[in-house]
Design a protein around this motif. Structure first.
Motif, PDB file in Angstrom:
ATOM      1  N   THR A  73      94.788 121.638 -15.176  1.00 20.55           N
ATOM      2  CA  THR A  73      93.723 122.482 -15.729  1.00 20.55           C
ATOM      3  C   THR A  73      93.381 123.677 -14.851  1.00 20.55           C
ATOM      4  OG1 THR A  73      91.972 121.168 -14.661  1.00 20.55           O
ATOM      5  CG2 THR A  73      92.705 120.475 -16.866  1.00 20.55           C
ATOM      6  N   GLY A  74      93.715 123.609 -13.567  1.00 23.71           N
ATOM      7  CA  GLY A  74      93.333 124.652 -12.643  1.00 23.71           C
ATOM      8  C   GLY A  74      91.868 124.612 -12.261  1.00 23.71           C
ATOM      9  N   ALA A  75      91.181 123.539 -12.636  1.00 23.99           N
ATOM     10  CA  ALA A  75      89.745 123.423 -12.358  1.00 23.99           C
ATOM     11  C   ALA A  75      89.525 123.091 -10.885  1.00 23.99           C
ATOM     12  CB  ALA A  75      89.126 122.338 -13.230  1.00 23.99           C
ATOM     13  N   PRO A  76      88.463 123.648 -10.272  1.00 26.84           N
ATOM     14  CA  PRO A  76      88.185 123.352  -8.862  1.00 26.84           C
ATOM     15  C   PRO A  76      87.560 121.983  -8.650  1.00 26.84           C
ATOM     16  CG  PRO A  76      86.528 124.843  -9.725  1.00 26.84           C
ATOM     17  CD  PRO A  76      87.550 124.683 -10.809  1.00 26.84           C
ATOM     18  N   LYS A  77      86.890 121.465  -9.715  1.00 25.12           N
ATOM     19  CA  LYS A  77      86.255 120.150  -9.598  1.00 25.12           C
ATOM     20  C   LYS A  77      86.289 119.431 -10.946  1.00 25.12           C
ATOM     21  CE  LYS A  77      83.147 120.887  -5.674  1.00 25.12           C
ATOM     22  NZ  LYS A  77      81.784 120.652  -5.125  1.00 25.12           N
ATOM     23  N   VAL A  78      86.118 118.119 -10.882  1.00 19.98           N
ATOM     24  CA  VAL A  78      86.087 117.299 -12.092  1.00 19.98           C
ATOM     25  C   VAL A  78      84.805 116.481 -12.118  1.00 19.98           C
ATOM     26  CG1 VAL A  78      88.610 117.115 -12.133  1.00 19.98           C
ATOM     27  CG2 VAL A  78      87.244 115.297 -11.061  1.00 19.98           C
ATOM     28  N   VAL A  79      84.497 115.963 -13.303  1.00 21.47           N
ATOM     29  CA  VAL A  79      83.465 114.948 -13.473  1.00 21.47           C
ATOM     30  C   VAL A  79      84.165 113.601 -13.561  1.00 21.47           C
ATOM     31  CG1 VAL A  79      81.703 114.025 -15.039  1.00 21.47           C
ATOM     32  CG2 VAL A  79      81.874 116.495 -14.660  1.00 21.47           C
ATOM     33  N   LEU A  80      83.630 112.587 -12.906  1.00 24.15           N
ATOM     34  CA  LEU A  80      84.142 111.224 -13.047  1.00 24.15           C
ATOM     35  C   LEU A  80      83.114 110.380 -13.796  1.00 24.15           C
ATOM     36  CD1 LEU A  80      85.691 110.535  -9.513  1.00 24.15           C
ATOM     37  CD2 LEU A  80      86.798 111.423 -11.573  1.00 24.15           C
ATOM     38  N   PHE A  81      83.555 109.726 -14.866  1.00 26.77           N
ATOM     39  CA  PHE A  81      82.694 108.876 -15.688  1.00 26.77           C
ATOM     40  C   PHE A  81      83.363 107.504 -15.710  1.00 26.77           C
ATOM     41  CE2 PHE A  81      80.239 108.809 -20.033  1.00 26.77           C
ATOM     42  CZ  PHE A  81      79.569 107.671 -19.632  1.00 26.77           C
ATOM     43  N   ALA A  82      82.699 106.498 -15.117  1.00 26.21           N
ATOM     44  CA  ALA A  82      83.338 105.197 -14.913  1.00 26.21           C
ATOM     45  C   ALA A  82      82.568 104.077 -15.587  1.00 26.21           C
ATOM     46  CB  ALA A  82      83.468 104.899 -13.421  1.00 26.21           C
ATOM     47  N   SER A  83      83.318 103.072 -15.982  1.00 25.74           N
ATOM     48  CA  SER A  83      82.763 101.827 -16.501  1.00 25.74           C
ATOM     49  C   SER A  83      82.997 100.712 -15.493  1.00 25.74           C
ATOM     50  CB  SER A  83      83.441 101.454 -17.827  1.00 25.74           C
ATOM     51  OG  SER A  83      83.168 100.107 -18.188  1.00 25.74           O
ATOM     52  N   SER A  84      81.932  99.978 -15.157  1.00 23.41           N
ATOM     53  CA  SER A  84      82.029  98.742 -14.387  1.00 23.41           C
ATOM     54  C   SER A  84      82.859  98.908 -13.115  1.00 23.41           C
ATOM     55  CB  SER A  84      82.589  97.642 -15.287  1.00 23.41           C
ATOM     56  OG  SER A  84      82.484  96.380 -14.687  1.00 23.41           O
ATOM     57  N   ARG A  85      83.965  98.141 -12.986  1.00 23.23           N
ATOM     58  CA  ARG A  85      84.780  98.190 -11.777  1.00 23.23           C
ATOM     59  C   ARG A  85      85.283  99.592 -11.474  1.00 23.23           C
ATOM     60  NH1 ARG A  85      90.992  96.595 -10.420  1.00 23.23           N
ATOM     61  NH2 ARG A  85      90.739  96.512  -8.153  1.00 23.23           N
ATOM     62  N   GLY A  86      85.476 100.405 -12.512  1.00 18.52           N
ATOM     63  CA  GLY A  86      85.932 101.762 -12.286  1.00 18.52           C
ATOM     64  C   GLY A  86      85.018 102.526 -11.351  1.00 18.52           C
ATOM     65  N   GLY A  87      83.726 102.188 -11.363  1.00 22.39           N
ATOM     66  CA  GLY A  87      82.781 102.849 -10.465  1.00 22.39           C
ATOM     67  C   GLY A  87      83.023 102.516  -9.011  1.00 22.39           C
ATOM     68  N   ASN A  88      83.583 101.345  -8.725  1.00 20.66           N
ATOM     69  CA  ASN A  88      83.938 101.019  -7.337  1.00 20.66           C
ATOM     70  C   ASN A  88      84.979 101.996  -6.810  1.00 20.66           C
ATOM     71  OD1 ASN A  88      82.213  98.845  -7.364  1.00 20.66           O
ATOM     72  ND2 ASN A  88      83.817  97.291  -7.537  1.00 20.66           N
ATOM     73  N   ALA A  89      85.995 102.279  -7.645  1.00 17.98           N
ATOM     74  CA  ALA A  89      87.038 103.223  -7.229  1.00 17.98           C
ATOM     75  C   ALA A  89      86.467 104.632  -7.078  1.00 17.98           C
ATOM     76  CB  ALA A  89      88.178 103.214  -8.241  1.00 17.98           C
ATOM     77  N   VAL A  90      85.558 105.016  -7.977  1.00 18.75           N
ATOM     78  CA  VAL A  90      84.934 106.336  -7.890  1.00 18.75           C
ATOM     79  C   VAL A  90      84.166 106.480  -6.582  1.00 18.75           C
ATOM     80  CG1 VAL A  90      83.118 107.794  -8.881  1.00 18.75           C
ATOM     81  CG2 VAL A  90      84.812 106.720 -10.377  1.00 18.75           C
ATOM     82  N   ARG A  91      83.359 105.493  -6.249  1.00 19.63           N
ATOM     83  CA  ARG A  91      82.581 105.552  -5.012  1.00 19.63           C
ATOM     84  C   ARG A  91      83.499 105.580  -3.789  1.00 19.63           C
ATOM     85  NH1 ARG A  91      78.127 101.249  -4.388  1.00 19.63           N
ATOM     86  NH2 ARG A  91      77.414 102.807  -2.860  1.00 19.63           N
ATOM     87  N   ASP A  92      84.539 104.771  -3.816  1.00 17.35           N
ATOM     88  CA  ASP A  92      85.479 104.706  -2.696  1.00 17.35           C
ATOM     89  C   ASP A  92      86.201 106.043  -2.535  1.00 17.35           C
ATOM     90  OD1 ASP A  92      86.872 103.577  -0.596  1.00 17.35           O
ATOM     91  OD2 ASP A  92      88.206 102.370  -1.848  1.00 17.35           O
ATOM     92  N   TYR A  93      86.610 106.639  -3.639  1.00 18.37           N
ATOM     93  CA  TYR A  93      87.318 107.925  -3.596  1.00 18.37           C
ATOM     94  C   TYR A  93      86.423 109.035  -3.051  1.00 18.37           C
ATOM     95  CZ  TYR A  93      89.262 112.284  -5.520  1.00 18.37           C
ATOM     96  OH  TYR A  93      89.715 113.570  -5.689  1.00 18.37           O
ATOM     97  N   ILE A  94      85.182 109.074  -3.506  1.00 22.83           N
ATOM     98  CA  ILE A  94      84.280 110.131  -3.043  1.00 22.83           C
ATOM     99  C   ILE A  94      83.911 109.934  -1.576  1.00 22.83           C
ATOM    100  CG2 ILE A  94      81.967 111.107  -3.337  1.00 22.83           C
ATOM    101  CD1 ILE A  94      82.309 110.589  -6.359  1.00 22.83           C
ATOM    102  N   GLN A  95      83.711 108.685  -1.181  1.00 25.06           N
ATOM    103  CA  GLN A  95      83.287 108.428   0.196  1.00 25.06           C
ATOM    104  C   GLN A  95      84.451 108.447   1.180  1.00 25.06           C
ATOM    105  OE1 GLN A  95      80.171 105.532   0.728  1.00 25.06           O
ATOM    106  NE2 GLN A  95      81.139 104.650   2.544  1.00 25.06           N
TER     107      GLN A  95
END
Length: 457
Positions: free
Chosen positions: A102-124
């Motif tokens: 997309t060439g976008a500089p940033k994305v939004v992450l929208f997670a369900s349940s366990r997916g939020g663990n990966a989101v938090r781990d990736y950001i941190q």
């Protein structure tokens, strides 16, 4: 058809006048992250809602983790399961692909349940603080499904609130004690009391009467915007219209014009055929979820009678899938009801019945099944499945083959499917849930057939 054209004209006029519809290049891509044992396809109706409010389809991407089940103990190898590290690495790779495309500089992450663990781990820990603008976590057990030592539940599970993984993620990030990493904007969505994995009693982890050390507020994070929606269940914290509305407003600063998918004139469907592994806890079952393709599986689609569920002629689409398991494109009739029939060596012949598709989708994914040994002598097997929520007979109005509530549905929204075993010759079977009506057919289990009536909403 006349009423449909009138509705489409109204919807088009509504969207044209909608002040909340964003300009195509003004919106960030959204990457949707499914939960434990789940599939990308669960985001289908959420994606339709974003599209119906002007979000470009090419900027909406649902990832599909090959091994979506977490290890029982995150620190120990387990065939067919993924660790927190593997989960985070996969998410990071998918985000990088979306940004490159997309060439976008940033994305939004929208997670369900366990997916939020990966989101938090990736950001941190994975560099996501530079690539993510907003993080939305629906029903993520941020402080654990249990938070005290319980016999039989590993202390080093990623779902243990007192374990090493969540303890590290929840470590205060500043003097205020915030648990979230900046400069990302964070939001959590939780139920007031109806999330099966945010309960003080261990019923839903097989420990009835044992205190878990968590509360319904456990998905909240200090420093995030924490949204509470009454009576939604665990899956609905991500997939419900209310969760979509909260997420849309969080990203854009405005309420959506509609929370219902707006029908399209032309509906094109694509998807994948995936299979099953062997459960590490019950090797005989052969029904451990994974999202690996099944090369050589054959899909046939039939238009069916909306009352009887019978096929109306020959297959309207047929495909033997290749190494990637993909099928399509198929241009669907907007008002038609379809049977998806899938065959593959080592699996039951799967018959999936759904409501008509209001919009196009690239994630009409079909997961094959096997008949369990306990059901080998059943006359037929018909399953009512609600992938985007649970069956709560106190909260919801539902019936399955005339049975109210459906067998197995229990108060408290903890069960997502119901199974019946009709006798006699093949016949129509009807599932109804809060106004949605799905019609299917029973097939002989002795000939290795399974029917699934899948709810869309």
């Amino acid at each position: 058809m006349t009423s449909r054209r009138l509705f489409l004209a109204f919807a088009a006029a509504l969207l044209a006048a909608c002040a909340t519809a964003p300009a195509p290049q003004a919106v960030p891509p959204i990457v949707f992250v499914h939960g434990h044992g789940d599939q990308a396809s669960q985001w289908q109706s959420t994606i339709w809602r974003f599209e119906s409010n002007g979000w470009p389809r090419e900027r909406l991407h649902a990832i599909e983790m090959p091994y979506p089940l977490a290890r029982d103990d995150d620190l120990k190898e387990q065939p067919g399961r993924s660790s927190t590290g593997e989960h985070m690495a996969y998410l990071k790779s998918e985000v990088e692909k979306v940004m490159a495309r997309t060439g976008a500089p940033k994305v939004v992450l929208f997670a369900s349940s366990r997916g939020g663990n990966a989101v938090r781990d990736y950001i941190q820990n994975g560099g996501g603080e530079r690539t993510v603008s907003h993080a939305i976590l629906g029903g993520t057990p941020n402080h654990g499904v249990w938070a005290v030592t319980i016999d039989g539940l590993p202390d080093s599970s990623e779902f243990a609130g007192h374990g090493p993984f969540l303890t590290a993620l929840n470590k205060p990030k500043n003097a205020a004690g915030d648990e979230v990493s900046g400069p990302v904007k964070w939001m959590t969505i939780r139920s007031d009391s109806n999330d099966k994995f945010a309960q003080p009693d261990g019923l839903w982890v097989g420990k009835r009467g044992v205190a878990t050390g968590v509360t319904p507020a456990s998905p909240e994070l200090k420093g995030a915007k924490n949204v509470v929606i009454p009576r939604i269940d665990h899956r609905e914290t991500a997939f419900s219209p209310q969760a979509f509305a909260a997420a849309y407003e969080f990203i854009t600063g405005k309420a959506p014009q509609t929370t219902a998918p707006v029908p399209e004139n032309t509906v094109v469907l694509r998807g994948r055929v995936t299979g099953l592994g062997v459960s590490s806890t019950d090797p005989a079952s052969g029904n451990s979820q994974n999202n690996l393709p099944v090369p050589g599986a054959k899909l046939e689609m039939f238009v069916i009678d909306p009352i009887l569920g019978e096929r109306k002629g020959a297959a309207v689409y047929s495909k033997q899938v290749g190494a990637d398991g993909t099928w399509g494109p198929f241009t669907a009739q907007p008002d038609a009801r379809y049977e998806f029939a899938v065959t593959a060596p080592g699996y039951a012949t799967l018959h999936v019945y759904r409501s008509p598709f209001p919009r196009s989708s690239d994630i009409v994914n079909l997961r094959l099944r096997r008949i369990a040994d306990v059901d080998k002598n059943a006359p037929s097997i018909v399953i009512l499945d609600r992938p985007r929520g649970f069956l709560d007979p106190v909260r919801d109005k539902m019936a399955f083959d005339g049975q109210t509530p459906p067998p197995g549905a229990v108060m408290g929204a903890g069960v997502a499917s119901s199974t019946i075993k009709p006798t006699g010759i093949p016949r129509a079977v009807v599932a109804e849930f809060n106004g949605e009506r799905v019609v299917g057919r029973s097939w002989p289990a002795a000939e290795n057939h399974v029917s699934v009536l899948e709810l869309t909403y």
